[in-house]
Design a protein around this motif. Structure first.
Motif, PDB file in Angstrom:
ATOM      1  N   ASP A   1      -6.847   5.069   8.589  1.00  0.00           N
ATOM      2  CA  ASP A   1      -6.446   3.748   8.095  1.00  0.00           C
ATOM      3  C   ASP A   1      -5.324   3.167   8.944  1.00  0.00           C
ATOM      4  O   ASP A   1      -5.346   1.985   9.314  1.00  0.00           O
ATOM      5  CB  ASP A   1      -5.972   3.848   6.638  1.00  0.00           C
ATOM      6  CG  ASP A   1      -7.043   4.368   5.707  1.00  0.00           C
ATOM      7  OD1 ASP A   1      -8.220   4.027   5.932  1.00  0.00           O
ATOM      8  OD2 ASP A   1      -6.702   5.106   4.768  1.00  0.00           O
TER       9      ASP A   1
ATOM     10  N   THR B   1       0.840  -1.196   0.000  1.00  0.00           N
ATOM     11  CA  THR B   1       0.000   0.000   0.000  1.00  0.00           C
ATOM     12  C   THR B   1       0.872   1.243   0.000  1.00  0.00           C
ATOM     13  O   THR B   1       1.780   1.369   0.828  1.00  0.00           O
ATOM     14  CB  THR B   1      -0.913   0.027   1.242  1.00  0.00           C
ATOM     15  OG1 THR B   1      -1.664  -1.179   1.313  1.00  0.00           O
ATOM     16  CG2 THR B   1      -1.864   1.219   1.175  1.00  0.00           C
ATOM     17  N   LYS B   2       0.614   2.154  -0.910  1.00  0.00           N
ATOM     18  CA  LYS B   2       1.410   3.369  -0.986  1.00  0.00           C
ATOM     19  C   LYS B   2       1.219   4.216   0.269  1.00  0.00           C
ATOM     20  O   LYS B   2       0.095   4.389   0.752  1.00  0.00           O
ATOM     21  CB  LYS B   2       1.018   4.189  -2.218  1.00  0.00           C
ATOM     22  CG  LYS B   2       1.417   3.548  -3.526  1.00  0.00           C
ATOM     23  CD  LYS B   2       1.116   4.474  -4.696  1.00  0.00           C
ATOM     24  CE  LYS B   2       1.609   3.883  -6.008  1.00  0.00           C
ATOM     25  NZ  LYS B   2       1.361   4.794  -7.147  1.00  0.00           N
TER      26      LYS B   2
ATOM     27  N   ASP C   1       7.347   5.112  -3.288  1.00  0.00           N
ATOM     28  CA  ASP C   1       6.553   6.151  -2.625  1.00  0.00           C
ATOM     29  C   ASP C   1       7.428   6.977  -1.684  1.00  0.00           C
ATOM     30  O   ASP C   1       7.276   8.192  -1.584  1.00  0.00           O
ATOM     31  CB  ASP C   1       5.400   5.505  -1.854  1.00  0.00           C
ATOM     32  CG  ASP C   1       4.101   6.282  -2.024  1.00  0.00           C
ATOM     33  OD1 ASP C   1       3.846   6.759  -3.143  1.00  0.00           O
ATOM     34  OD2 ASP C   1       3.356   6.410  -1.041  1.00  0.00           O
TER      35      ASP C   1
ATOM     36  N   SER D   1       1.401   7.304   0.512  1.00  0.00           N
ATOM     37  CA  SER D   1       0.623   8.495   0.191  1.00  0.00           C
ATOM     38  C   SER D   1      -0.880   8.238   0.240  1.00  0.00           C
ATOM     39  O   SER D   1      -1.679   9.168   0.351  1.00  0.00           O
ATOM     40  CB  SER D   1       1.006   9.025  -1.193  1.00  0.00           C
ATOM     41  OG  SER D   1       0.860   8.015  -2.174  1.00  0.00           O
ATOM     42  N   GLN D   2      -1.276   6.987   0.133  1.00  0.00           N
ATOM     43  CA  GLN D   2      -2.700   6.644   0.137  1.00  0.00           C
ATOM     44  C   GLN D   2      -3.228   6.328   1.532  1.00  0.00           C
ATOM     45  O   GLN D   2      -4.445   6.208   1.720  1.00  0.00           O
ATOM     46  CB  GLN D   2      -2.930   5.445  -0.782  1.00  0.00           C
ATOM     47  CG  GLN D   2      -2.651   5.731  -2.252  1.00  0.00           C
ATOM     48  CD  GLN D   2      -2.837   4.515  -3.130  1.00  0.00           C
ATOM     49  OE1 GLN D   2      -2.948   3.395  -2.647  1.00  0.00           O
ATOM     50  NE2 GLN D   2      -2.851   4.724  -4.445  1.00  0.00           N
ATOM     51  N   LEU D   3      -2.340   6.174   2.489  1.00  0.00           N
ATOM     52  CA  LEU D   3      -2.758   5.842   3.853  1.00  0.00           C
ATOM     53  C   LEU D   3      -3.136   7.092   4.624  1.00  0.00           C
ATOM     54  O   LEU D   3      -2.351   8.031   4.708  1.00  0.00           O
ATOM     55  CB  LEU D   3      -1.629   5.115   4.590  1.00  0.00           C
ATOM     56  CG  LEU D   3      -1.398   3.639   4.260  1.00  0.00           C
ATOM     57  CD1 LEU D   3      -0.189   3.122   5.017  1.00  0.00           C
ATOM     58  CD2 LEU D   3      -2.626   2.806   4.599  1.00  0.00           C
ATOM     59  N   LYS D   4      -4.314   7.082   5.180  1.00  0.00           N
ATOM     60  CA  LYS D   4      -4.746   8.176   6.044  1.00  0.00           C
ATOM     61  C   LYS D   4      -4.570   7.737   7.497  1.00  0.00           C
ATOM     62  O   LYS D   4      -4.437   6.555   7.798  1.00  0.00           O
ATOM     63  CB  LYS D   4      -6.207   8.530   5.762  1.00  0.00           C
ATOM     64  CG  LYS D   4      -6.466   8.943   4.310  1.00  0.00           C
ATOM     65  CD  LYS D   4      -7.904   9.349   4.108  1.00  0.00           C
ATOM     66  CE  LYS D   4      -8.185   9.674   2.639  1.00  0.00           C
ATOM     67  NZ  LYS D   4      -7.301  10.732   2.106  1.00  0.00           N
TER      68      LYS D   4
ATOM     69  N   LYS E   1       1.392  11.600  10.841  1.00  0.00           N
ATOM     70  CA  LYS E   1       1.676  10.539   9.876  1.00  0.00           C
ATOM     71  C   LYS E   1       3.146  10.556   9.476  1.00  0.00           C
ATOM     72  O   LYS E   1       3.775   9.506   9.320  1.00  0.00           O
ATOM     73  CB  LYS E   1       0.788  10.714   8.652  1.00  0.00           C
ATOM     74  CG  LYS E   1       1.074   9.727   7.530  1.00  0.00           C
ATOM     75  CD  LYS E   1       0.175   9.995   6.340  1.00  0.00           C
ATOM     76  CE  LYS E   1       0.569   9.163   5.129  1.00  0.00           C
ATOM     77  NZ  LYS E   1      -0.306   9.415   3.965  1.00  0.00           N
TER      78      LYS E   1
END
Length: 221
Positions: free
Chosen positions: A39, A30-31, A112, A33-36, A58
């Motif tokens: 999440d 999982t990138k 990433d 940049s896509q993890l909030k 983060k």
């Protein structure tokens, strides 16, 4: 220190270690940049309130993940430089270390990291370079003592990284009708025949490697 796959793995002596360990398998595929934050808290199995008790942002989480990996690579250095351990045992350890590195320091993670956190990418790249230099010195020392066959250590390390990364791709097992564990063990056997001279090749106990490979793969299943 703790032991991962039979290998000492230094972790920061704080309460964040267990949370970093939980996020490790996620960031393989999982990138960043896509993890909030929501999440990340879910994968760490804690509330967002609890997360902020340990991490300020983060960015700090990602920084600690990178520090976690750098610590592991430094432990690799310690293993290959430990002359109290036989060359064969260290050879087995270096193979397992390469497997762990490929599994967790994945292409997705590296790409990433390079794009969004170039300073952390550079720190990790330096640690990887140091590891490779120490591995090269280890193999060259073994060649001088006629424990390892004469070959290009750098090309062998490139081979390890490329083949293990290909094996770890989900499509590999399907395409070649082989289990992930068997593919890894078959590649280990190839490396053993490449490196070990006959005197050491036929006296090597591989049961340790098979057990550790199973344990390592269980961490991502």
């Amino acid at each position: 220190m703790s032991v991962e796959g039979g290998i000492k793995f230094v972790r920061k002596p704080t309460g964040t270690n267990k949370y970093i360990a939980k996020i490790k398998p996620v960031i393989r595929n999982t990138k960043l940049s896509q993890l909030k934050i929501d999440d990340i808290a879910k994968y760490m199995d804690i509330s967002k309130v609890t997360l902020y008790k340990y991490f300020s942002s983060k960015d700090e989480i990602i920084q600690q993940v990178v520090e976690y990996f750098i610590s592991f690579l430094q432990e690799v250095d310690a293993v290959v430089q430990d002359d109290s351990v036989s060359f064969v045992d260290r050879f087995q350890q270096t193979f397992l270390q390469s497997l762990i590195s490929v599994i967790y320091i994945s292409d997705v993670f590296l790409q990433d990291l390079k794009e969004f956190y170039p300073h952390l990418f550079e720190n990790l790249a330096i640690a990887q370079k140091n590891r490779n230099q120490n591995l090269q010195a280890f193999f060259e020392s073994g060649m001088e003592q006629n424990i390892f066959n004469r070959m290009n250590a750098v090309l062998s390390m490139v081979q390890d990284d490329a083949v293990l990364r290909r094996i770890m791709e989900p499509s590999f097992s399907i395409q070649y009708d082989v289990t992930l564990k068997q593919a890894i063990l078959d590649f280990y056997s190839m490396k053993k025949y490449q490196w070990l001279t006959p005197e050491y090749l036929h006296s090597t106990d591989d049961s340790f490697v098979a057990k550790r490979v199973s344990e390592i793969l269980q961490t991502i299943s």
